[in-house]
Design a protein around this motif. Structure first.
Motif, PDB file in Angstrom:
ATOM      1  N   VAL A  97      43.830  51.407  41.442  1.00 36.60           N
ATOM      2  CA  VAL A  97      44.793  51.916  40.544  1.00 36.60           C
ATOM      3  C   VAL A  97      45.122  53.339  40.804  1.00 36.60           C
ATOM      4  CG1 VAL A  97      44.567  50.414  38.757  1.00 36.60           C
ATOM      5  CG2 VAL A  97      43.521  52.693  38.335  1.00 36.60           C
ATOM      6  N   ALA A  98      44.808  54.275  41.933  1.00 36.01           N
ATOM      7  CA  ALA A  98      44.921  55.504  42.084  1.00 36.01           C
ATOM      8  C   ALA A  98      46.087  55.933  42.330  1.00 36.01           C
ATOM      9  CB  ALA A  98      43.723  56.007  43.406  1.00 36.01           C
ATOM     10  N   GLU A  99      47.087  55.130  42.875  1.00 35.95           N
ATOM     11  CA  GLU A  99      48.358  55.406  42.975  1.00 35.95           C
ATOM     12  C   GLU A  99      49.189  54.974  41.975  1.00 35.95           C
ATOM     13  OE1 GLU A  99      49.701  54.690  46.935  1.00 35.95           O
ATOM     14  OE2 GLU A  99      47.884  55.028  48.029  1.00 35.95           O
ATOM     15  N   ARG A 100      48.921  53.721  41.301  1.00 35.02           N
ATOM     16  CA  ARG A 100      49.659  53.198  40.363  1.00 35.02           C
ATOM     17  C   ARG A 100      48.814  52.647  39.391  1.00 35.02           C
ATOM     18  NH1 ARG A 100      53.280  49.023  43.761  1.00 35.02           N
ATOM     19  NH2 ARG A 100      50.997  48.460  44.093  1.00 35.02           N
ATOM     20  N   ASP A 101      49.082  52.938  38.084  1.00 31.48           N
ATOM     21  CA  ASP A 101      48.153  52.411  36.960  1.00 31.48           C
ATOM     22  C   ASP A 101      48.755  50.887  36.582  1.00 31.48           C
ATOM     23  OD1 ASP A 101      46.657  52.387  34.767  1.00 31.48           O
ATOM     24  OD2 ASP A 101      47.719  53.484  33.280  1.00 31.48           O
ATOM     25  N   GLU A 102      48.297  50.087  37.322  1.00 31.98           N
ATOM     26  CA  GLU A 102      48.506  48.589  36.965  1.00 31.98           C
ATOM     27  C   GLU A 102      47.098  47.933  37.050  1.00 31.98           C
ATOM     28  OE1 GLU A 102      51.548  46.956  39.576  1.00 31.98           O
ATOM     29  OE2 GLU A 102      52.494  49.013  39.683  1.00 31.98           O
ATOM     30  N   PRO A 103      46.622  47.669  35.846  1.00 30.26           N
ATOM     31  CA  PRO A 103      45.608  47.085  35.657  1.00 30.26           C
ATOM     32  C   PRO A 103      45.580  45.568  36.038  1.00 30.26           C
ATOM     33  CG  PRO A 103      46.293  47.704  33.632  1.00 30.26           C
ATOM     34  CD  PRO A 103      47.119  48.519  34.509  1.00 30.26           C
ATOM     35  N   LEU A 104      46.536  44.942  35.789  1.00 31.54           N
ATOM     36  CA  LEU A 104      46.611  43.537  35.990  1.00 31.54           C
ATOM     37  C   LEU A 104      46.512  43.246  37.573  1.00 31.54           C
ATOM     38  CD1 LEU A 104      47.007  40.676  35.123  1.00 31.54           C
ATOM     39  CD2 LEU A 104      49.402  40.920  35.191  1.00 31.54           C
ATOM     40  N   GLN A 105      47.432  44.136  38.224  1.00 29.90           N
ATOM     41  CA  GLN A 105      47.357  44.016  39.794  1.00 29.90           C
ATOM     42  C   GLN A 105      45.948  44.570  40.238  1.00 29.90           C
ATOM     43  OE1 GLN A 105      49.646  42.293  41.114  1.00 29.90           O
ATOM     44  NE2 GLN A 105      50.403  42.130  39.092  1.00 29.90           N
ATOM     45  N   ALA A 106      45.207  45.401  39.793  1.00 26.67           N
ATOM     46  CA  ALA A 106      43.972  45.736  40.080  1.00 26.67           C
ATOM     47  C   ALA A 106      43.136  44.843  40.028  1.00 26.67           C
ATOM     48  CB  ALA A 106      43.547  46.984  39.578  1.00 26.67           C
ATOM     49  N   ALA A 107      43.137  44.094  39.043  1.00 28.17           N
ATOM     50  CA  ALA A 107      42.280  42.833  38.419  1.00 28.17           C
ATOM     51  C   ALA A 107      42.503  41.757  39.579  1.00 28.17           C
ATOM     52  CB  ALA A 107      42.507  42.438  37.250  1.00 28.17           C
ATOM     53  N   TYR A 108      43.661  41.262  39.978  1.00 29.53           N
ATOM     54  CA  TYR A 108      44.184  40.452  40.817  1.00 29.53           C
ATOM     55  C   TYR A 108      43.449  40.879  42.164  1.00 29.53           C
ATOM     56  CZ  TYR A 108      47.208  37.399  38.184  1.00 29.53           C
ATOM     57  OH  TYR A 108      47.893  36.561  37.365  1.00 29.53           O
ATOM     58  N   GLN A 109      43.618  42.041  42.511  1.00 31.44           N
ATOM     59  CA  GLN A 109      43.130  42.412  44.027  1.00 31.44           C
ATOM     60  C   GLN A 109      41.685  42.214  44.190  1.00 31.44           C
ATOM     61  OE1 GLN A 109      44.736  46.234  45.211  1.00 31.44           O
ATOM     62  NE2 GLN A 109      43.669  46.298  47.117  1.00 31.44           N
ATOM     63  N   ALA A 110      41.106  42.872  43.047  1.00 29.21           N
ATOM     64  CA  ALA A 110      39.581  42.817  43.114  1.00 29.21           C
ATOM     65  C   ALA A 110      39.128  41.315  42.923  1.00 29.21           C
ATOM     66  CB  ALA A 110      39.000  43.617  42.045  1.00 29.21           C
ATOM     67  N   LEU A 111      39.674  40.535  42.298  1.00 34.26           N
ATOM     68  CA  LEU A 111      39.367  38.996  42.180  1.00 34.26           C
ATOM     69  C   LEU A 111      39.463  38.286  43.395  1.00 34.26           C
ATOM     70  CD1 LEU A 111      38.390  37.070  40.190  1.00 34.26           C
ATOM     71  CD2 LEU A 111      40.519  36.351  39.532  1.00 34.26           C
TER      72      LEU A 111
END
Length: 148
Positions: A97-111
């Motif tokens: 989320v360094a560039e954008r604070d989007e926890p849902l997208q970060a979770a999807y990307q990690a998953l």
């Protein structure tokens, strides 16, 4: 959804190959964890548009604990029992989320990475799964303000 951590202990104590049902159980538990986590993330994202109830803060926090527990099990299967996976997961989350604070997208990307790497990803899989757990905790803190 519990991974069979005894497999790692069995391998370390004996030269006997692990029974195939241990691997099958581990794989099934892993796949259930990934699928259930995807369902929780989708509920956060799509519930408002479908006029369904979003997961509560308590539900997200409780689920994040279970996701972290699975990350610990995966690390144990990889032979690492003493890692601070929540801290490692938080570190990966912060990178995502360094560039954008989007926890849902970060979770999807990690998953997505977790699903790709599978159990063979070992510590990397465990760390990324813990990053999903951290993202769930961030989402839980934003409960009431969740919308996509």
């Amino acid at each position: 959804m519990t991974l069979f951590v005894g497999r790692a202990m069995l391998e370390g104590m004996t030269a006997v190959p692990q029974p195939p049902h241990f691997q099958l159980h581990d794989q099934q538990a892993f796949e259930t964890c990934v699928a259930t986590t995807l369902q929780v993330l989708a509920a956060v994202e799509f519930a408002p548009a479908l006029h369904h109830t979003q997961p509560t803060r308590e539900t997200l926090l409780a689920f994040s604990v279970e996701v972290d527990r699975h990350a610990v099990d995966i690390a144990a299967l990889a032979g690492e029992r003493f890692l601070d996976l929540p801290a490692l997961g938080q570190g990966w989350y912060e990178r995502l989320v360094a560039e954008r604070d989007e926890p849902l997208q970060a979770a999807y990307q990690a998953l997505h990475s977790v699903a790709y790497l599978g159990l063979d990803g070992g510590i990397t899989t465990a760390t990324l799964l813990s990053a999903v757990a951290y993202a769930l905790r961030v989402l839980a803190q934003r409960e009431g303000r969740l919308c996509h």
